[in-house]
Design an enzyme around this catalytic site. Structure first.
Site, short mmCIF file in Angstrom:
data_model
loop_
_atom_site.label_atom_id
_atom_site.label_comp_id
_atom_site.label_asym_id
_atom_site.label_seq_id
_atom_site.Cartn_x
_atom_site.Cartn_y
_atom_site.Cartn_z
N CYS A 79 -22.12 -59.46 9.58
CA CYS A 79 -21.96 -60.92 9.48
C CYS A 79 -20.73 -61.30 10.30
O CYS A 79 -19.92 -62.10 9.89
CB CYS A 79 -21.87 -61.40 8.04
SG CYS A 79 -20.53 -60.70 7.09
N ALA A 88 -25.16 -50.37 0.89
CA ALA A 88 -25.96 -51.27 0.03
C ALA A 88 -25.10 -52.23 -0.76
O ALA A 88 -25.58 -53.30 -1.17
CB ALA A 88 -26.83 -50.45 -0.91
N GLY A 89 -23.85 -51.90 -1.04
CA GLY A 89 -23.00 -52.79 -1.83
C GLY A 89 -23.69 -53.14 -3.14
O GLY A 89 -24.24 -52.28 -3.83
N ASP A 124 -25.69 -52.17 6.96
CA ASP A 124 -25.19 -53.55 6.82
C ASP A 124 -23.67 -53.38 6.78
O ASP A 124 -23.06 -53.30 5.71
CB ASP A 124 -25.73 -54.15 5.52
CG ASP A 124 -25.38 -55.62 5.37
OD1 ASP A 124 -25.01 -56.24 6.37
OD2 ASP A 124 -25.46 -56.13 4.24
C1 LIG Z 1 -21.41 -56.06 4.22
S1 LIG Z 1 -21.16 -55.16 2.80
C2 LIG Z 1 -22.79 -54.76 2.26
C3 LIG Z 1 -23.53 -55.90 1.63
C4 LIG Z 1 -24.87 -55.49 1.04
N1 LIG Z 1 -25.68 -54.70 1.94
C5 LIG Z 1 -25.66 -56.70 0.59
O1 LIG Z 1 -26.64 -57.07 1.26
O2 LIG Z 1 -25.29 -57.26 -0.45
C6 LIG Z 1 -20.62 -53.63 3.44
C7 LIG Z 1 -20.59 -52.49 2.46
O3 LIG Z 1 -20.19 -51.32 3.17
C8 LIG Z 1 -19.51 -50.49 2.28
N2 LIG Z 1 -18.73 -49.54 3.07
C9 LIG Z 1 -17.50 -49.66 3.56
N3 LIG Z 1 -17.18 -48.55 4.27
C10 LIG Z 1 -18.24 -47.73 4.18
C11 LIG Z 1 -18.51 -46.43 4.68
N4 LIG Z 1 -17.63 -45.77 5.43
N5 LIG Z 1 -19.70 -45.87 4.35
C12 LIG Z 1 -20.61 -46.55 3.60
N6 LIG Z 1 -20.39 -47.79 3.12
C13 LIG Z 1 -19.22 -48.36 3.42
C14 LIG Z 1 -18.70 -51.42 1.43
O4 LIG Z 1 -18.42 -50.82 0.17
C15 LIG Z 1 -19.63 -52.63 1.31
O5 LIG Z 1 -20.35 -52.58 0.10
#
Ligand SMILES: C[S@@+](CC[C@H](N)C(=O)[O-])C[C@H]1O[C@@H](n2cnc3c(N)ncnc32)[C@H](O)[C@@H]1O
Length: 441
Positions: free
Chosen positions: A373, A249-250, A320
């Site tokens: 993306c 979710a970031g 995402d």
């Molecule tokens: C593309 S961003 C998400 C953007 C968000 N969904 C939005 O719409 O604003 C990817 C996210 O994946 C998270 N992330 C990275 N590795 C991960 C993992 N192994 N498990 C879960 N989340 C992860 C990061 O912290 C980041 O917030």
């Protein structure tokens, strides 16, 4: 454009060269830009982004005739900003030469001409991928992939990645009755907008007005969000009153869009490995009036029982995924210099782990939505193909089936299977989305 703008933009570029600080963070740390004229702030953002995006090409041209190699980081940053301005015809040759003379060692008179013409690039013989990478200022790991994937369209794709990104808003239907109503409200505050083509909630902003100073922003009537992200939420299409588990979710851009699609009913459980990003979501939820979002930090190798229980009832699990971000290089030009081939391989491995985790949690009949993306098939179609080989109980739900053939046709791939957005074709960020369903036994 005034010389002060070049100087500020050079500070932003120098912060990246010296400390790998993102332009967004660098600009936020400059009080003069935080409080100053929004038009100037936008000009600094554009000038620094153009310099960072064009860095490889500019350095190639500048290193020869202008002796960039001898400059320290701050001079190099200013040279890049000025060079990008010359390339974009924002700085006339005479003025550029005068500006460059202020740099240590100056620059020979032919420098501005070389930046404007193809002469030097055309005269240099190298392999196809390397020449393409230099001409379009791309990293070496990306250029051959772009050439083989996009063929005759490769030039158009990468040129679009170097253009300025539009400013796009998502209408928050929890706060305003319609996109049109938001457009009228913003117009009254001096911000002109136009309706976007594909996402029903999206408005493009005209001009450089300060959106965040508007009453509409303070009352949560919109979020800044690219049209592509809004389409990911539309394709996720949660059922009325449904439950969505957002695994990455970031700071919650898509979680908030889903909360609004659910009309504040049902539930979105927003999880991420990164606690700080989820904290930012908490603030955004309050402003947006989203009461149907809950937040949980989810460590990569742990599954707290409440999250597992929720997943067992979820209608949608959204990934995402962390990715190369190649589709959004317009917004984060420095990102093209932050990754290499090994980094890409490691991202693909993370994507596979996330997909396996979601597949294991998915109840029969529920859907897994995978979005990136990224423009690269390695992070998109190939990850889905590999997942389906590992999990044959998953079937693809075609985008055309979700949105209807007519709406899906311009934004899906040729077969209507996956959401496939490109900056050169759609004007939004490059995005990929696949939807899978676990077959009922
Ligand atoms: C593309 S961003 C998400 C953007 C968000 N969904 C939005 O719409 O604003 C990817 C996210 O994946 C998270 N992330 C990275 N590795 C991960 C993992 N192994 N498990 C879960 N989340 C992860 C990061 O912290 C980041 O917030």
């Amino acid at each position: 454009m005034n010389a002060q703008v070049w100087q500020w933009a050079a500070e932003v570029v120098a912060a990246w060269l010296l400390q790998r600080r993102s332009p967004r963070d660098a600009m936020a740390a400059m009080p003069v830009l935080r409080t100053g004229d929004p038009g100037e702030r936008a000009a600094v953002a554009r000038a620094s982004s153009a310099a960072l995006a064009a860095m490889r090409r500019l350095e190639f041209v500048l290193a020869g005739p202008a002796g960039l190699g001898h400059w320290r980081a701050r001079e190099r940053a200013l040279a890049l900003v000025l060079g990008a301005a010359v390339e974009r015809d924002e700085l006339l040759a005479d003025a550029a030469t005068r500006q460059f003379e202020m740099l240590d060692g100056g620059a020979p008179p032919e420098f501005a001409r070389l930046l404007r013409t193809d002469e030097l690039l055309a005269a240099t013989r190298d392999g196809e991928a390397r020449t393409f990478a230099r001409r379009h200022s791309l990293p070496d790991w990306f250029a051959p992939r772009a050439l083989s994937q996009f063929g005759s369209e490769a030039d158009a794709v990468v040129a679009a990645l170097a253009a300025p990104a539009p400013r796009t808003l998502r209408t928050n239907l929890l706060r305003v009755p319609s996109r049109q109503a938001l457009a009228v409200e913003l117009q009254q505050e001096g911000v002109a907008t136009t309706a976007a083509k594909y996402a029903a909630t999206a408005l493009h902003v005209q001009g450089d007005g300060d959106l965040f100073a508007t009453a509409a922003y303070r009352r949560g009537a919109f979020e800044q969000q690219d049209e592509a992200s809004q389409l990911v939420a539309a394709v996720t299409a949660p059922p009325k009153g449904g439950k969505v588990l957002d695994l990455c979710a970031g700071s919650g851009g898509k979680a908030l869009a889903l909360a609004a699609l659910l009309q504040n009913r049902g539930l979105v459980l927003a999880t991420d490995v990164h606690r700080g990003r989820l904290e930012a979501l908490r603030e955004r939820m309050a402003r947006a009036g989203a009461d149907n979002v809950q937040i949980a930090v989810l460590p990569e190798h742990d599954l707290p029982p409440p999250v597992a229980a929720f997943a067992g009832h979820a209608d949608r699990i959204l990934i995402d995924a962390p990715c190369s971000g190649t589709g959004s290089w317009r917004r984060r030009p420095e990102a093209r210099w932050s990754l290499d081939g090994d980094g890409l391989a490691s991202l693909c491995a993370t994507q596979d782990r996330l997909l396996d985790r979601a597949a294991a949690l998915l109840r029969p009949g529920a859907r897994l939505v995978y979005a990136t993306c990224s423009l690269l098939a390695e992070e998109n179609e190939q990850r889905i193909e590999a997942l389906r080989a590992r999990s044959p109980e998953l079937e693809v739900v075609r985008i055309a089936e979700i949105l209807g053939a007519a709406i899906a046709a311009p934004i899906a791939d040729a077969t209507g299977t996956f959401l496939s957005l490109r900056p050169d074709r759609h004007g939004c960020d490059g995005f990929f989305t696949a939807v899978l369903r676990r077959r009922r036994p």
